[in-house]
Design a protein around this motif. Structure first.
Motif, PDB file in Angstrom:
ATOM      1  N   TYR A 152      -1.837  -4.675  -4.748  1.00 25.84           N
ATOM      2  CA  TYR A 152      -2.068  -5.958  -4.103  1.00 25.84           C
ATOM      3  C   TYR A 152      -0.720  -6.603  -3.811  1.00 25.84           C
ATOM      4  CZ  TYR A 152      -4.025 -10.268  -2.585  1.00 25.84           C
ATOM      5  OH  TYR A 152      -4.374 -11.331  -1.795  1.00 25.84           O
ATOM      6  N   PRO A 153      -0.570  -7.155  -2.623  1.00 26.83           N
ATOM      7  CA  PRO A 153      -1.496  -7.051  -1.506  1.00 26.83           C
ATOM      8  C   PRO A 153      -1.608  -5.600  -1.044  1.00 26.83           C
ATOM      9  CG  PRO A 153       0.558  -8.073  -0.795  1.00 26.83           C
ATOM     10  CD  PRO A 153       0.659  -7.877  -2.273  1.00 26.83           C
ATOM     11  N   PRO A 154      -2.664  -5.290  -0.250  1.00 29.67           N
ATOM     12  CA  PRO A 154      -2.770  -3.927   0.264  1.00 29.67           C
ATOM     13  C   PRO A 154      -1.439  -3.492   0.868  1.00 29.67           C
ATOM     14  CG  PRO A 154      -4.737  -5.149   0.807  1.00 29.67           C
ATOM     15  CD  PRO A 154      -3.758  -6.149   0.215  1.00 29.67           C
ATOM     16  N   LEU A 155      -1.106  -2.239   0.695  1.00 27.44           N
ATOM     17  CA  LEU A 155       0.217  -1.732   1.062  1.00 27.44           C
ATOM     18  C   LEU A 155       0.571  -2.031   2.519  1.00 27.44           C
ATOM     19  CD1 LEU A 155       0.058   1.752  -0.678  1.00 27.44           C
ATOM     20  CD2 LEU A 155       1.241  -0.296  -1.480  1.00 27.44           C
ATOM     21  N   PRO A 156       1.626  -2.827   2.749  1.00 24.25           N
ATOM     22  CA  PRO A 156       2.075  -3.082   4.114  1.00 24.25           C
ATOM     23  C   PRO A 156       2.917  -1.927   4.658  1.00 24.25           C
ATOM     24  CG  PRO A 156       3.453  -4.296   2.591  1.00 24.25           C
ATOM     25  CD  PRO A 156       2.387  -3.610   1.770  1.00 24.25           C
ATOM     26  N   LEU A 157       3.541  -1.194   3.734  1.00 24.94           N
ATOM     27  CA  LEU A 157       4.388  -0.053   4.076  1.00 24.94           C
ATOM     28  C   LEU A 157       4.799   0.627   2.792  1.00 24.94           C
ATOM     29  CD1 LEU A 157       7.648  -0.856   3.387  1.00 24.94           C
ATOM     30  CD2 LEU A 157       7.216  -2.339   5.319  1.00 24.94           C
ATOM     31  N   MET A 158       5.374   1.800   2.932  1.00 23.07           N
ATOM     32  CA  MET A 158       6.004   2.505   1.814  1.00 23.07           C
ATOM     33  C   MET A 158       7.355   2.994   2.294  1.00 23.07           C
ATOM     34  SD  MET A 158       2.840   4.671   0.153  1.00 23.07           S
ATOM     35  CE  MET A 158       3.880   5.538  -0.983  1.00 23.07           C
ATOM     36  N   LEU A 170      17.607   5.832   1.521  1.00 22.93           N
ATOM     37  CA  LEU A 170      16.399   5.485   2.262  1.00 22.93           C
ATOM     38  C   LEU A 170      16.229   6.489   3.390  1.00 22.93           C
ATOM     39  CD1 LEU A 170      14.043   3.564   2.921  1.00 22.93           C
ATOM     40  CD2 LEU A 170      15.657   2.241   4.300  1.00 22.93           C
ATOM     41  N   GLU A 171      15.104   7.198   3.420  1.00 27.95           N
ATOM     42  CA  GLU A 171      14.863   8.240   4.413  1.00 27.95           C
ATOM     43  C   GLU A 171      13.926   7.789   5.524  1.00 27.95           C
ATOM     44  OE1 GLU A 171      16.504  10.937   4.682  1.00 27.95           O
ATOM     45  OE2 GLU A 171      17.473  11.030   2.726  1.00 27.95           O
ATOM     46  N   GLU A 172      12.842   7.103   5.166  1.00 23.60           N
ATOM     47  CA  GLU A 172      11.894   6.671   6.191  1.00 23.60           C
ATOM     48  C   GLU A 172      11.023   5.548   5.662  1.00 23.60           C
ATOM     49  OE1 GLU A 172       8.587   9.369   7.216  1.00 23.60           O
ATOM     50  OE2 GLU A 172       9.284  10.609   5.565  1.00 23.60           O
ATOM     51  N   ILE A 173      10.389   4.856   6.595  1.00 26.85           N
ATOM     52  CA  ILE A 173       9.431   3.811   6.267  1.00 26.85           C
ATOM     53  C   ILE A 173       8.103   4.223   6.887  1.00 26.85           C
ATOM     54  CG2 ILE A 173       8.809   1.388   6.551  1.00 26.85           C
ATOM     55  CD1 ILE A 173      11.840   0.783   6.652  1.00 26.85           C
ATOM     56  N   GLU A 174       7.071   4.331   6.038  1.00 26.32           N
ATOM     57  CA  GLU A 174       5.743   4.714   6.504  1.00 26.32           C
ATOM     58  C   GLU A 174       4.855   3.486   6.583  1.00 26.32           C
ATOM     59  OE1 GLU A 174       4.191   7.561   3.730  1.00 26.32           O
ATOM     60  OE2 GLU A 174       5.526   9.144   4.428  1.00 26.32           O
ATOM     61  N   ARG A 175       4.025   3.437   7.580  1.00 21.93           N
ATOM     62  CA  ARG A 175       3.048   2.351   7.766  1.00 21.93           C
ATOM     63  C   ARG A 175       1.668   2.875   7.377  1.00 21.93           C
ATOM     64  NH1 ARG A 175       6.463  -1.798   8.210  1.00 21.93           N
ATOM     65  NH2 ARG A 175       8.097  -1.311   9.672  1.00 21.93           N
ATOM     66  N   PRO A 176       0.713   1.985   7.105  1.00 17.85           N
ATOM     67  CA  PRO A 176      -0.609   2.405   6.627  1.00 17.85           C
ATOM     68  C   PRO A 176      -1.281   3.485   7.463  1.00 17.85           C
ATOM     69  CG  PRO A 176      -0.387   0.058   6.379  1.00 17.85           C
ATOM     70  CD  PRO A 176       0.840   0.524   7.111  1.00 17.85           C
ATOM     71  N   GLY A 177      -1.236   3.457   8.749  1.00 20.37           N
ATOM     72  CA  GLY A 177      -1.884   4.466   9.566  1.00 20.37           C
ATOM     73  C   GLY A 177      -1.336   5.864   9.369  1.00 20.37           C
ATOM     74  N   GLU A 178      -0.167   5.976   8.765  1.00 21.11           N
ATOM     75  CA  GLU A 178       0.461   7.278   8.580  1.00 21.11           C
ATOM     76  C   GLU A 178       0.032   7.983   7.292  1.00 21.11           C
ATOM     77  OE1 GLU A 178       4.742   7.192  10.230  1.00 21.11           O
ATOM     78  OE2 GLU A 178       4.309   5.122   9.584  1.00 21.11           O
ATOM     79  N   TRP A 179      -0.673   7.270   6.383  1.00 23.30           N
ATOM     80  CA  TRP A 179      -1.097   7.931   5.149  1.00 23.30           C
ATOM     81  C   TRP A 179      -2.589   7.825   4.888  1.00 23.30           C
ATOM     82  CZ3 TRP A 179       2.218   3.563   4.151  1.00 23.30           C
ATOM     83  CH2 TRP A 179       1.554   2.448   3.640  1.00 23.30           C
ATOM     84  N   THR A 180      -3.359   7.209   5.753  1.00 23.07           N
ATOM     85  CA  THR A 180      -4.798   7.110   5.495  1.00 23.07           C
ATOM     86  C   THR A 180      -5.555   8.187   6.208  1.00 23.07           C
ATOM     87  OG1 THR A 180      -5.044   5.538   7.304  1.00 23.07           O
ATOM     88  CG2 THR A 180      -4.798   4.646   5.068  1.00 23.07           C
TER      89      THR A 180
END
Length: 180
Positions: A152-158, A170-180
């Motif tokens: 919480y809050p739901p993951l905005p990014l990783m 730091l290699e990359e920033i993933e957004r929710p659509g990339e892991w669901t």
């Protein structure tokens, strides 16, 4: 003396109105104890599997299966607090006991003594704050692990990191659509 249960106390809400880390951990532990739910997760010998769950208070939650020898790699949770608990098998968490800045850097040299490691099995879990950097591993050569995670809050990014000795990159920033 009879076993007396105290009345359930409401878990303290975080300042933002969402569930606090203790409430997330309580959810993860209770859910990890749900044998029918854990058994419903399809396991794949080649890669992680997952089921999205309804977490408490609008949190994001997942039941995750870990084949032998798999892991997440180093990452953070984009400013979300969270918790996870082992439901089957054993997981190893390696984490950094250091405040990692979230912006303005690509490579960071870590100080000595920041590495932490813990093993989690049998419903044992871990709660963490919004700036937690870790990796989770199933080090078993032959046994699947299953765990429950809530954020919480739901993951905005990783943010995904690589690590070589004391250097975190730091290699990359993933957004929710990339892991669901």
């Amino acid at each position: 003396m009879p076993d007396v249960q105290s009345p359930a106390r409401p878990r303290a809400r975080a300042h933002d109105g969402g569930p606090g880390a203790a409430e997330l951990l309580d959810f993860a532990r209770r859910t990890a104890a749900d044998r029918a739910l854990v058994a419903s997760l399809p396991l794949d010998p080649e890669g992680r599997t997952w089921i999205r769950l309804d977490g408490p208070g609008g949190s994001e939650a997942w039941l995750i299966g870990w084949p032998p020898g798999t892991g997440t790699g180093w990452h953070d949770h984009g400013g979300s607090r969270g918790a996870f608990a082992a439901a089957a098998g054993e997981l190893t968490e390696q984490s950094l006991a250091a405040a990692i800045p979230t912006e303005g850097w690509k490579t960071l040299e870590l100080a000595d003594g920041v590495d932490r490691e813990r093993r989690l099995s049998d419903g044992r879990g871990r709660a963490f704050g919004p700036h937690h950097v870790h990796q989770v591993l199933n080090l078993s050569p032959d046994t699947h692990a299953v765990s429950v995670h809530a954020y919480y809050p739901p993951l905005p990014l990783m943010r995904r990191y690589s690590r070589s000795g004391a250097v975190l990159r730091l290699e990359e920033i993933e957004r929710p659509g990339e892991w669901t």
